[in-house]
Design an enzyme around this catalytic site. Structure first.
Site, PDB file in Angstrom:
ATOM      1  N   HIS A 281      -7.560  -0.433  13.568  1.00 45.81           N
ATOM      2  CA  HIS A 281      -6.128  -0.448  13.270  1.00 45.81           C
ATOM      3  C   HIS A 281      -5.340   0.480  14.197  1.00 45.81           C
ATOM      4  CE1 HIS A 281      -7.742  -2.202   9.619  1.00 45.81           C
ATOM      5  NE2 HIS A 281      -6.532  -2.516   9.217  1.00 45.81           N
TER       6      HIS A 281
ATOM      7  N   GLU B  29      -5.859 -16.025  12.517  1.00 41.01           N
ATOM      8  CA  GLU B  29      -4.982 -15.647  13.632  1.00 41.01           C
ATOM      9  C   GLU B  29      -4.901 -16.716  14.712  1.00 41.01           C
ATOM     10  OE1 GLU B  29      -6.915 -13.556  11.988  1.00 41.01           O
ATOM     11  OE2 GLU B  29      -5.418 -12.136  11.263  1.00 41.01           O
TER      12      GLU B  29
END
Ligand SMILES: Cc1ncc(C[n+]2csc(CCOP(=O)(O)OP(=O)(O)O)c2C)c(N)n1
Ligand SMILES: [Mg+2]
Lengths: 356, 326
Positions: free
Chosen positions: B129, B60
């Site tokens: 999540h 990322e």
């Protein structure tokens, strides 16, 4: 077990500190004019450094990171690159910017605390210095990707320190540059120290160059205090990148002869003997002695050059010191292309009733 | 006009802008052949090729950093982070570079990037999540933080974000990715950033929210109407920079303000809105500002997540209490 992969890490040095020459010199090094130009640039960069430290010591500049001892790397990077290439430097190698046309007064402005210093009037696409370590490495991936995407024969050159090679950003960047075969050259200026942490505490790896192997491309070491070696290997790496052959990593072995910055006292963590031993490997002394010995340069030439460089740095300091400061409201004026309405009130509060 | 879901609006906006502008590059994890784990980039690689729709290595920090490099080179990178819970390595690049590139070079280099990430709870997803950490991003000067809450706004605001000359974090409420369909003209018309949208007119109370909570908030407004309470609903849409005028205007009219968000209460973006309303609209208030939010806890795993998320009932209870003040 059978061997499935095998690697070598090469080392290049042409001119050592006792002026011994190994191997046939690359073409450019056989032209005195080229070496003299590099020596001039290195001398000028050192004069800049000296001036900046003086300004800091007299309260006229902020904290400054000296390049003392690493000028061969800085100047080789600057001179090997083409104007249209993009430099993504760390904060130390001022000579790389200077030899690409950035003005001394611009760099002094930045280190003196004025954002306008990074608004270079030349090399407009070069990145500003990266202060958070290794964060520029992934920018170089983006820049290299842009070149490749647009089919432009340009190269992104990213300069990092030995400490930076411990960071994920570095690994993530070299890994991606390898995957996409990008025109990026990573130059690791391994000066053996990251502030007070010595090289062996950064990594157990025998060389930092070999980290490139894990990313699928070649890494090599050069004598970072030998301008001829650094320049030669950079020329090759830039040529490979420019012709579509992908990234390279060059670990340039050098030494930070000064403190980490003007805010550091390196006597706390390293010995005078070590510093002294490296003083004998000073990249400027080495090139000067070689040029003197070759007859292409004289003591008189050298005296004239020193005076000239001193004068240049003095003048730059003058320009820097005489530049009117930015208005306080400038802190709002480059946040976004157009200042959002939500900011109007704060800007007005800072400007005061008399201002806009 | 085609019917679109919210995620369909994202996909249509990406496709429209990629066709219109070859500076637009889309990249992230699994976004190529697979079309993204939520299918937001479905079909794009087939149509525009792997040089423009790029599966990146799994990193990322790389995704954000390379977006900065591409943007500085004049391209229009649109990066996807697979889930907000994995976006935190990008904070370094957003804070240290993307948000300040223009400022620290006095406009010489700029950073027109978009970083997209799905966020929020309620889809029975694994740990990490389901969080809503938009306030972390909204705290960064130089960034825009944009959150669509309908298919039309997903389409229009994403186009606006890609065309914006500065960096935008574009957070997509994944719980409502496919909840509703709406007719949206695929005409390349962007919606304005930096403004709130009044999505329901009312006179008695102002409900301020964003993202997936728009759904519960509109349901609450519907039910309140049957009880004779007329609620105005504002979709904040752009958290930074915040359009305080629209909120203040509404509160001036209604005299009451309830802020609803999924994120934990303390230091959540609702606190900023409450402060602004107090600073500029206190004298118009008939009741204290109230918040309906997630609790100041770790977002629970899926068995308990419904107890964490603000419900229609919690919103209505708070509205009733706020209405009790004369
Ligand atoms: C991410 C990050 N961590 C810590 C620092 C503080 N810091 C500044 S320079 C430095 C050492 C860097 O060492 P190296 O990469 O070897 O470069 P050198 O300064 O030796 O040239 C540290 C720890 C920083 N700037 N960025
Ligand atoms: Mg170092």
């Amino acid at each position: 077990m059978r061997c499935v992969a095998q690697f070598e890490v090469g080392y290049t040095g042409y001119l050592d500190h006792e002026l011994r020459v190994s191997g046939p010199l690359p073409g450019f090094a056989r032209e005195p004019a080229q070496l003299i130009a590099a020596y001039r640039a290195m001398t000028s960069a050192r004069a800049f450094d000296r001036k900046a430290i003086n300004l800091q010591r007299t309260g006229q500049l902020g904290t400054f990171a000296s390049c003392l001892g690493e000028e061969a790397i800085a100047i080789a990077v600057g001179l090997a690159m083409r104007p249209e290439d993009v430099l993504l430097p760390m904060y130390r190698h001022h000579g790389a910017y200077l030899s690409r046309g950035v003005r001394m007064a611009e760099l002094l402005a930045y280190w003196g605390g004025d954002e306008r210093g990074m608004d270079f009037q030349s090399v407009r696409e070069d990145f500003a210095v990266a202060v958070p370590i290794a964060t520029q490495a992934t920018h170089a991936v983006g820049v290299g990707y842009a070149f490749k995407y647009r089919n432009e024969p340009r190269v992104a050159v990213c300069v990092l320190g030995d400490g930076a090679t411990s960071k994920g950003d570095f690994y993530e960047a070299i890994n991606a540059a390898g995957v996409w075969e990008l025109p990026v050259v990573f130059v690791v200026a391994n000066n053996l120290w990251a502030i007070s942490v010595p090289r062996p505490l950064q990594s157990r790896a025998q060389t930092l160059a070999q980290k490139a192997v894990a990313a699928g491309f070649e890494g090599e070491q050069v004598d970072g205090n030998d301008y001829i070696a650094v320049r030669d290997r950079l020329d090759q790496a830039l040529e490979r990148a420019r012709s579509g052959q992908g990234p390279s990593l060059i670990e340039a072995l050098t030494y930070r002869m000064g403190d980490h910055t003007t805010a550091d006292d390196s006597r706390r963590y390293r010995s005078a003997e070590e510093v002294e031993a490296w003083r004998r490997r000073d990249p400027l002394d080495r090139l000067r002695s070689y040029l003197l010995q070759s007859g292409a340069w004289t003591e008189a030439d050298d005296e004239a050059l020193q005076a000239e460089c001193q004068e240049e740095a003095d003048q730059a300091a003058q320009i820097y010191l005489e530049r009117p400061p930015q208005s306080p409201t400038s802190m709002f004026d480059y946040l976004y292309e157009r200042l959002p309405r939500a900011y109007a009130e704060q800007r007005k509060a800072l400007a005061g009733p008399s201002d806009d | 006009m085609p019917e679109m879901t919210l995620v369909g609006g994202v996909n249509a906006a990406l496709a429209y802008e990629m066709a219109a502008d070859d500076r637009v590059l889309v990249f992230g994890e699994d976004i190529g052949v697979n079309g993204g784990v939520f299918r937001a980039t479905e079909g794009l690689q087939q149509r525009f090729g792997p040089a423009r729709v790029i599966d990146t290595p799994l990193a990322e920090g790389l995704i954000a950093g390379m977006a900065v490099g591409l943007a500085a080179q004049g391209l229009r990178p649109v990066a996807e982070i697979q889930f907000m819970g994995f976006s935190y390595p990008t904070l370094d690049q957003l804070i240290s570079h993307a948000s300040r590139l223009r400022n620290r070079t006095r406009g010489r280099l700029t950073c027109p990037l978009v970083l997209r990430a799905p966020f929020g709870g309620g889809i029975h997803a694994p740990e990490h999540h389901s969080e809503s950490t938009e306030a972390l991003y909204a705290h960064i000067p130089g960034l825009r933080v944009v959150i669509p809450s309908s298919p039309a706004r997903a389409y229009g605001l994403l186009l606006g974000a890609i065309r914006d000359p500065d960096p935008v974090v574009f957070l997509e409420p994944k719980r409502i990715y496919r909840l509703t369909k709406q007719e949206v003209a695929d005409d390349g018309e962007a919606m304005p950033l930096d403004v709130c949208f009044v999505v329901r007119d009312g006179t008695d109370i102002t409900l301020v929210t964003w993202g997936a909570m728009i759904h519960e908030t509109l349901q609450a407004a519907e039910q309140l109407a049957t009880k004779g309470i007329s609620a105005e609903v504002i979709d904040v849409a752009t958290l930074r920079p915040l359009d305080i005028e629209t909120i203040l205007e509404s509160v001036a009219k209604t005299g009451r303000c309830v802020i609803i968000h999924e994120a934990p209460r303390s230091g959540g973006f609702g606190a900023e809105i409450a402060a602004v309303v107090a600073e500029h609209g206190l004298l118009n208030l008939l009741a204290p500002i109230a918040r309906v939010t997630g609790y100041d806890t770790i977002m629970p795993l899926l068995k308990l997540e419904q107890h964490y998320l603000p419900s229609v009932e919690r919103i209505m209870d708070t509205v009733y209490k706020t209405m009790e003040f004369a």
